[in-house]
Scaffold this motif. Structure first.
Motif, PDB file in Angstrom:
ATOM      1  N   THR A 417       0.821  -1.208   0.000  1.00  0.00           N
ATOM      2  CA  THR A 417       0.000   0.000   0.000  1.00  0.00           C
ATOM      3  C   THR A 417       0.860   1.265   0.000  1.00  0.00           C
ATOM      4  N   MET A 418       1.967   1.205   0.717  1.00  0.00           N
ATOM      5  CA  MET A 418       2.753   2.428   0.926  1.00  0.00           C
ATOM      6  C   MET A 418       4.060   2.452   0.132  1.00  0.00           C
ATOM      7  N   GLY A 419       4.437   1.304  -0.426  1.00  0.00           N
ATOM      8  CA  GLY A 419       5.795   1.167  -0.956  1.00  0.00           C
ATOM      9  C   GLY A 419       6.000   1.743  -2.346  1.00  0.00           C
ATOM     10  N   ASP A 420       7.280   1.940  -2.680  1.00  0.00           N
ATOM     11  CA  ASP A 420       7.682   2.380  -4.017  1.00  0.00           C
ATOM     12  C   ASP A 420       9.158   2.040  -4.201  1.00  0.00           C
ATOM     13  N   ASP A 421       9.836   2.758  -5.078  1.00  0.00           N
ATOM     14  CA  ASP A 421      11.233   2.382  -5.356  1.00  0.00           C
ATOM     15  C   ASP A 421      12.151   2.567  -4.150  1.00  0.00           C
ATOM     16  N   ARG A 422      11.736   3.358  -3.170  1.00  0.00           N
ATOM     17  CA  ARG A 422      12.580   3.510  -1.974  1.00  0.00           C
ATOM     18  C   ARG A 422      12.675   2.199  -1.198  1.00  0.00           C
ATOM     19  N   ASN A 423      11.718   1.287  -1.418  1.00  0.00           N
ATOM     20  CA  ASN A 423      11.714   0.013  -0.703  1.00  0.00           C
ATOM     21  C   ASN A 423      12.542  -1.066  -1.386  1.00  0.00           C
ATOM     22  N   ILE A 424      13.053  -0.763  -2.576  1.00  0.00           N
ATOM     23  CA  ILE A 424      13.870  -1.770  -3.283  1.00  0.00           C
ATOM     24  C   ILE A 424      15.328  -1.558  -2.854  1.00  0.00           C
ATOM     25  N   HIS A 425      15.789  -2.406  -1.963  1.00  0.00           N
ATOM     26  CA  HIS A 425      17.155  -2.254  -1.449  1.00  0.00           C
ATOM     27  C   HIS A 425      18.170  -2.788  -2.458  1.00  0.00           C
ATOM     28  N   ALA A 426      17.872  -3.950  -3.043  1.00  0.00           N
ATOM     29  CA  ALA A 426      18.788  -4.521  -4.046  1.00  0.00           C
ATOM     30  C   ALA A 426      18.008  -5.414  -5.002  1.00  0.00           C
ATOM     31  N   THR A 427      18.498  -5.490  -6.226  1.00  0.00           N
ATOM     32  CA  THR A 427      17.886  -6.342  -7.254  1.00  0.00           C
ATOM     33  C   THR A 427      18.947  -7.277  -7.813  1.00  0.00           C
ATOM     34  N   TYR A 428      18.695  -8.574  -7.690  1.00  0.00           N
ATOM     35  CA  TYR A 428      19.627  -9.582  -8.210  1.00  0.00           C
ATOM     36  C   TYR A 428      19.087 -10.148  -9.509  1.00  0.00           C
ATOM     37  N   VAL A 429      19.947 -10.146 -10.507  1.00  0.00           N
ATOM     38  CA  VAL A 429      19.579 -10.707 -11.802  1.00  0.00           C
ATOM     39  C   VAL A 429      20.556 -11.826 -12.125  1.00  0.00           C
ATOM     40  N   TYR A 430      20.011 -13.000 -12.375  1.00  0.00           N
ATOM     41  CA  TYR A 430      20.831 -14.162 -12.729  1.00  0.00           C
ATOM     42  C   TYR A 430      21.948 -14.378 -11.698  1.00  0.00           C
ATOM     43  N   GLY A 431      21.556 -14.208 -10.440  1.00  0.00           N
ATOM     44  CA  GLY A 431      22.468 -14.473  -9.331  1.00  0.00           C
ATOM     45  C   GLY A 431      23.397 -13.332  -8.954  1.00  0.00           C
ATOM     46  N   GLN A 432      23.390 -12.259  -9.711  1.00  0.00           N
ATOM     47  CA  GLN A 432      24.309 -11.144  -9.415  1.00  0.00           C
ATOM     48  C   GLN A 432      23.521  -9.899  -9.009  1.00  0.00           C
ATOM     49  N   ALA A 433      24.095  -9.101  -8.108  1.00  0.00           N
ATOM     50  CA  ALA A 433      23.452  -7.843  -7.723  1.00  0.00           C
ATOM     51  C   ALA A 433      23.557  -6.867  -8.898  1.00  0.00           C
ATOM     52  N   ALA A 434      22.434  -6.597  -9.558  1.00  0.00           N
ATOM     53  CA  ALA A 434      22.424  -5.701 -10.715  1.00  0.00           C
ATOM     54  C   ALA A 434      22.104  -4.273 -10.293  1.00  0.00           C
ATOM     55  N   TYR A 435      21.525  -4.132  -9.102  1.00  0.00           N
ATOM     56  CA  TYR A 435      21.204  -2.798  -8.573  1.00  0.00           C
ATOM     57  C   TYR A 435      21.278  -2.856  -7.050  1.00  0.00           C
ATOM     58  N   VAL A 436      21.945  -1.898  -6.465  1.00  0.00           N
ATOM     59  CA  VAL A 436      21.920  -1.737  -5.005  1.00  0.00           C
ATOM     60  C   VAL A 436      21.593  -0.274  -4.735  1.00  0.00           C
ATOM     61  N   GLN A 437      20.613  -0.051  -3.887  1.00  0.00           N
ATOM     62  CA  GLN A 437      20.193   1.342  -3.625  1.00  0.00           C
ATOM     63  C   GLN A 437      21.345   2.132  -3.026  1.00  0.00           C
ATOM     64  N   PRO A 438      21.626   3.313  -3.590  1.00  0.00           N
ATOM     65  CA  PRO A 438      22.694   4.134  -3.017  1.00  0.00           C
ATOM     66  C   PRO A 438      22.346   4.541  -1.583  1.00  0.00           C
ATOM     67  N   LYS A 439      23.367   4.654  -0.743  1.00  0.00           N
ATOM     68  CA  LYS A 439      23.122   5.005   0.674  1.00  0.00           C
ATOM     69  C   LYS A 439      22.722   6.485   0.807  1.00  0.00           C
TER      70      LYS A 439
END
Ligand code: GUN
Ligand code: ZN
Length: 439
Positions: A417-439
């Motif tokens: 209900t409340m979430g958006d891209d701020r809630n995506i901490h990291a995205t793994y594609v084919y076993g590798q971290a393809a995106y990590v949210q900047p600090k």
């Protein structure tokens, strides 16, 4: 690359849906929740998945464990309908479908005759998917074959599983955006030969919608599908009442909108029809009988004032359905936001969309809609290792709400209900971290 480099070990809280064949009835049994779990991937695939206390014998030596004790790990989101060239036109004011296409969409899509421009937007688009936790998408390009090359090249840089195709359109659009039946056929065929099955890329034959294709073009699209039965078909269906009336005028010999596609051989288990807001009963039956799938696009249906999609009917009629953002008629790349609107669309029809069912639609249900449930959608061993690490407390308000959460289902519902891209901490594609949210 050594096999050690291709091995990833992730520990944390895992949640997925194992299977679901009927709404609500069996959902609790199909939810798999590991408070402390481990996923081991090797060469892009899930090699082992289970509770931490059983993991010792499986842990490879010399591989660091990526531990997310405070987070929630779910399968990567699957977007079953989106337009990459419309990334820059989200939030175009004031029109419904047909005027919106002429006023905003066609001028935007004309820019993609320039391959440099197409490459720039393709890279932005792929980054935006990853930033929103979407690891697989079924994507419209433009009429220009170069737009397909640009998108698949961007996806390959991130090893993403993407399905896409060149738009076929030979009438009722500006000349600069029209092909011919023959060019659409030969260009699409060349793109199938070039891309379908290359790495994780898959091709979709993509007539925009019935009004922008002549019968000759649809006939050749069907011929192409018959020549390449394992490629996809991706188009729009029954989104807007004026559109439906127009199709009936243009194709008087057919029994209705879906029958146009069915007549030309474009229905089937790898056919995905975006919207389907106003299907007639016979059309629901045809969707079921042909094993065709629907992409439900709530933010788009609300934004363009198209109507309320009857999600419950997909269970009653046993029709496959995935979730689509439909950028740029849709208003967010984010599947949490999309589910937030999906919930409200059901509320307005007196139906409830539970958090677990929502998770199903965004993951395994989407995989089934794309006939990719053997590869994607949950943490079953042997599937492709696409998953996301969610932060349930990305804002002060979310933290306050999550501290009151009564169990995982409530926590998930609040997130949706409340979430958006701020809630995506990291995205793994084919076993590798393809995106990590900047600090
Ligand atoms: N119908 C035909 N083309 C389009 C499009 O680009 N977006 C949407 N939402 N519907 C369509
Ligand atoms: Zn669309």
């Amino acid at each position: 690359m050594s096999s050690l480099l291709q091995t990833t070990v992730v520990r944390g809280r895992f949640l997925d849906i194992q299977n679901l064949v009927a709404q609500a009835a069996d959902i609790a049994e199909q939810v798999r929740y590991l408070e402390d779990g481990v996923l081991i991937s090797e060469a892009g695939k899930i090699k082992w998945f289970g509770p931490w206390q059983d993991a010792a014998a499986h842990l490879p030596e010399g591989v660091a464990i990526q531990h997310y004790p405070e987070k929630l790990i779910v399968p990567g989101f699957i977007d079953t309908h989106i337009h990459f060239p419309q990334t820059e036109m989200v939030g175009a004011y004031g029109e419904q479908l047909l005027e919106w296409l002429n006023t905003y969409t066609f001028p935007t899509e004309m820019q993609f005759q320039d391959p440099t421009y197409a490459a720039k937007i393709a890279e932005f688009f792929v980054q935006e998917l990853l930033k929103n936790g979407t690891t697989t998408a079924l994507v419209f390009c433009t009429v220009h074959p170069e737009s397909v090359d640009a998108l698949f090249e961007a996806a390959q840089r991130h090893q993403m599983r993407l399905i896409a195709g060149k738009v076929m359109m030979d009438r009722h659009a500006p000349d600069a955006l029209c092909d011919t039946p023959e060019r659409a056929y030969t260009d699409s065929k060349a793109l199938i030969e070039k891309w379908h099955g290359q790495g994780r890329a898959l091709y979709a034959i993509t007539p925009r919608f019935a009004p922008t294709s002549t019968p000759e073009q649809l006939q050749l699209a069907g011929q192409l599908k018959a020549e390449y039965p394992d490629v996809y078909v991706h188009t729009h269906l029954s989104e807007n009442k004026h559109e439906i009336a127009w199709v009936k005028e243009l194709f008087p010999a057919q029994q209705g909108y879906l029958d146009v596609y069915h007549y030309y051989g474009l229905t089937g288990s790898r056919s995905v029809f975006a919207h389907c807001v106003h299907l007639e009963d016979s059309e629901w039956d045809c969707m079921h009988a042909t094993d065709s799938a629907i992409a439900f696009c709530p933010t788009s249906n609300l934004f363009l004032g198209s109507g309320l999609f009857p999600l419950k009917k997909t269970w009653e009629k046993q029709v496959k359905v995935g979730l689509g953002t439909d950028i740029g008629a849709g208003t967010s790349f984010n599947q949490l936001q999309t589910l937030n609107e999906a919930y409200k669309v059901q509320q307005l029809q007196g139906d409830k969309l539970s958090a677990f069912e929502s998770l199903y639609h965004a993951t395994l249900g989407g995989a089934k809609a794309l006939s990719l449930e053997q590869q994607l959608g949950n943490f079953d061993i042997g599937k492709e290792a696409d998953f996301i690490v969610l932060d349930l407390q990305a804002t002060a308000l979310q933290t306050l709400r999550q501290q009151q959460a009564k169990g995982i289902e409530d926590a998930l519902f609040a997130l949706m209900t409340m979430g958006d891209d701020r809630n995506i901490h990291a995205t793994y594609v084919y076993g590798q971290a393809a995106y990590v949210q900047p600090k």
